[in-house]
Write an enzyme that holds these catalytic residues in place. Structure first.
Site, mmCIF file in Angstrom:
data_model
loop_
_atom_site.group_PDB
_atom_site.id
_atom_site.type_symbol
_atom_site.label_atom_id
_atom_site.label_comp_id
_atom_site.label_asym_id
_atom_site.label_seq_id
_atom_site.Cartn_x
_atom_site.Cartn_y
_atom_site.Cartn_z
ATOM 1 N N ASN A 172 -8.049 4.044 8.548
ATOM 2 C CA ASN A 172 -7.542 2.827 9.183
ATOM 3 C C ASN A 172 -7.664 2.844 10.700
ATOM 4 O OD1 ASN A 172 -5.537 4.862 8.277
ATOM 5 N ND2 ASN A 172 -4.207 3.791 9.695
ATOM 6 N N GLY A 216 -2.147 -6.342 -0.466
ATOM 7 C CA GLY A 216 -2.559 -7.748 -0.394
ATOM 8 C C GLY A 216 -2.814 -8.246 1.019
ATOM 9 N N HIS A 217 -1.979 -7.806 1.952
ATOM 10 C CA HIS A 217 -2.077 -8.387 3.306
ATOM 11 C C HIS A 217 -3.240 -7.847 4.119
ATOM 12 C CE1 HIS A 217 -0.214 -5.063 5.833
ATOM 13 N NE2 HIS A 217 -0.002 -4.637 4.608
ATOM 14 N N CYS A 263 -0.244 0.769 11.528
ATOM 15 C CA CYS A 263 1.101 0.282 11.253
ATOM 16 C C CYS A 263 2.119 0.897 12.190
ATOM 17 C CB CYS A 263 1.458 0.581 9.803
ATOM 18 S SG CYS A 263 0.123 0.196 8.690
ATOM 19 N N GLY A 292 0.819 -1.212 0.000
ATOM 20 C CA GLY A 292 0.000 0.000 0.000
ATOM 21 C C GLY A 292 0.854 1.264 0.000
ATOM 22 N N THR A 293 1.938 1.236 0.733
ATOM 23 C CA THR A 293 2.802 2.420 0.833
ATOM 24 C C THR A 293 3.349 2.792 -0.540
ATOM 25 O OG1 THR A 293 3.410 1.840 3.088
ATOM 26 C CG2 THR A 293 4.896 3.333 1.922
ATOM 27 N N THR A 309 11.881 -7.449 -11.371
ATOM 28 C CA THR A 309 11.269 -8.760 -11.609
ATOM 29 C C THR A 309 10.055 -8.926 -10.699
ATOM 30 O OG1 THR A 309 13.422 -9.628 -12.191
ATOM 31 C CG2 THR A 309 11.727 -11.252 -11.597
ATOM 32 N N GLN A 340 -7.720 -0.118 3.292
ATOM 33 C CA GLN A 340 -8.591 -0.715 4.321
ATOM 34 C C GLN A 340 -9.928 -1.207 3.765
ATOM 35 O OE1 GLN A 340 -7.920 -1.448 7.480
ATOM 36 N NE2 GLN A 340 -5.869 -0.570 7.455
HETATM 37 C C1 LIG Z 1 -4.934 3.213 4.936
HETATM 38 C C2 LIG Z 1 -3.571 2.605 4.757
HETATM 39 N N1 LIG Z 1 -2.788 3.032 3.762
HETATM 40 C C3 LIG Z 1 -1.576 2.509 3.543
HETATM 41 C C4 LIG Z 1 -1.071 1.504 4.342
HETATM 42 C C5 LIG Z 1 0.280 0.948 4.066
HETATM 43 O O1 LIG Z 1 0.236 -0.336 3.530
HETATM 44 P P1 LIG Z 1 1.523 -1.279 3.528
HETATM 45 O O2 LIG Z 1 1.947 -1.446 4.945
HETATM 46 O O3 LIG Z 1 1.075 -2.532 2.861
HETATM 47 O O4 LIG Z 1 2.591 -0.603 2.740
HETATM 48 C C6 LIG Z 1 -1.853 1.025 5.422
HETATM 49 C C7 LIG Z 1 -1.357 -0.041 6.312
HETATM 50 O O5 LIG Z 1 -2.100 -0.839 6.845
HETATM 51 C C8 LIG Z 1 -3.133 1.591 5.621
HETATM 52 O O6 LIG Z 1 -3.920 1.201 6.632
#
Ligand SMILES: Cc1ncc(COP(=O)(O)O)c(C=O)c1O
Length: 388
Positions: A151, A200-201, A325, A71-72, A237, A179
């Site tokens: 989140n 994905g997670h 996080c 996500g980041t 890759t 989320q």
């Molecule tokens: C709203 C939101 N954006 C971005 C992220 C970042 O995702 P990641 O840790 O997979 O990079 C999170 C992490 O849970 C999140 O809650």
């Protein structure tokens, strides 16, 4: 002691079906998708199949999905990609005060490099006002970035309304849907977004893989420079097992989402009601209805969130304070401050996020344990006596 996991907003366990789908891509089908012999073609086929599954989950076309490391990266890619590709048009970005650090810090990075950032406020429930977005637009605005759901407090934002405003003004619109993807129905056309971040997670897929939806025709710079993977948008890759897992998770989510949301909403409301009834001087953070089906966030006066968290952990219950996080951070949550909580109430907040393996019995256990913990902490707290 059987542990109770109530931090699904931070990460989810990988679904056994997802693990099963991924395994062959570590061993037998380990090829590099860029090679043209059978191993490569097999891996490429799997990546493309996963792309279609992720696209289907959000009403997009396969070629509009770029896989990322999470996500980041998707947030960084969307914001920096649009900002730098459209510098000739302007240097103004509109976002909100409640975004995830992946958006907040990307905007800060750009601010230090000459971009102007408008941070829109939210109301007491964490809702952005679409009219505020409209009013913030200038002839230099190149991007609007508003998260789909928060989140920490679970509030679901009026994305479709903001999407209309963005479209009318001809401005790119990004939403961080980390989320919500796989948890709420998403149709990128209905939402009117040009860019949408996923991880994905968060939907029972593996960690280290995510995706960015990029509407066809959107002008943005590639995020990683190198080879021609991901149609020149993101070199390196491909993480084939991860991508396959993300695809399978998306497919499962599509099948299970409706029923699961109903089940979680019932458990969520039971937990909220039970906690507010059993512990005095508490309040629910976030919107009571426009809320993620799995999110419970409450402030408990006169106690520290961290103290509740550690005591719950001793009882085998995992929850969170602050951001999904960054629960190890001790500064008060910027989201709770943005909805108007004073710092001491923000410090006394705790989030439970429910998921696929959460049971009613587990909710019952939290309702039994937390009031006891709060009573114990309050008995020791000097804050109770001063009333602060
Ligand atoms: C709203 C939101 N954006 C971005 C992220 C970042 O995702 P990641 O840790 O997979 O990079 C999170 C992490 O849970 C999140 O809650």
């Amino acid at each position: 002691m059987k542990r109770i996991y109530l931090d699904y907003a931070a990460t989810t366990p990988t679904h056994p079906e997802v693990v099963k789908a991924m395994l062959p891509y570590f061993t037998d089908a380990f090829g590099n998708p860029s090679t043209i012999y059978s191993y490569g073609l097999e891996a490429k086929g799997a990546v493309e199949q996963a792309r279609s599954k992720v696209a289907e989950l959000i009403g997009a076309r396969g070629e509009e999905i770029t896989f990322t490391s999470g996500g980041t990266e998707a947030d960084n890619f969307a914001i920096m990609g649009v900002a730098y590709a459209n510098e000739n048009k302007g240097n103004h970005i509109i976002t909100t005060l409640i975004e995830h650090a992946a958006v907040v810090n990307t905007c800060k990075f750009l601010e230090r490099r000459g971009f102007n950032i408008t941070h829109l406020p939210v109301d007491e429930y964490g809702l952005v006002t679409p009219d505020d977005v409209r009013r913030a637009i200038t002839d230099k605005t190149v991007l609007i970035s508003v998260m789909h759901a928060n989140n920490e407090i679970g509030t679901i934002e009026p994305i479709a309304e903001i999407g209309k405003i963005a479209k009318e003004a001809g401005i790119y619109f990004h939403t961080d849907a980390v989320q919500t993807t796989g948890h709420l129905p998403i149709d990128v056309d209905q939402l009117g977004v040009d860019l949408l971040s996923m991880a994905g997670h968060r939907l029972y897929g593996p960690k280290g893989v995510g995706g960015l939806y990029i509407r066809r025709g959107t002008k943005l710079l590639p995020f990683m420079h190198g080879g021609e993977q991901e149609r020149w948008r993101r070199a390196s890759t491909e993480n084939v097992p991860g991508i396959v897992g993300f695809g399978r998770a998306a497919e499962l989510a599509r099948q299970e989402m409706g029923q699961e949301a109903e089940r979680l909403t019932y458990l969520r409301d039971k937990l909220i009601k039970g906690l507010l009834e059993r512990i005095d001087h508490t309040r629910l953070n976030g919107h009571p209805i426009k809320r993620l089906p799995n999110n419970v966030n409450i402030s408990v006066d006169f106690v520290e969130g961290e103290a509740m968290l550690l005591n719950l952990d001793l009882e085998g219950i995992c929850a969170a304070t602050g951001s999904a996080c960054a629960s190890s951070s001790l500064s008060p949550s910027h989201v709770l401050l943005a909805i108007g909580l004073p710092p001491e109430q923000a410090h006394g907040s705790i989030r439970f996020s429910l998921g696929k393996w959460t049971t009613e019995e587990e909710i019952g256990r939290v309702l039994e344990v937390l009031p006891r913990i709060v009573a114990k902490l309050r008995a020791m707290s000097p804050l109770v006596k001063t009333g602060k």
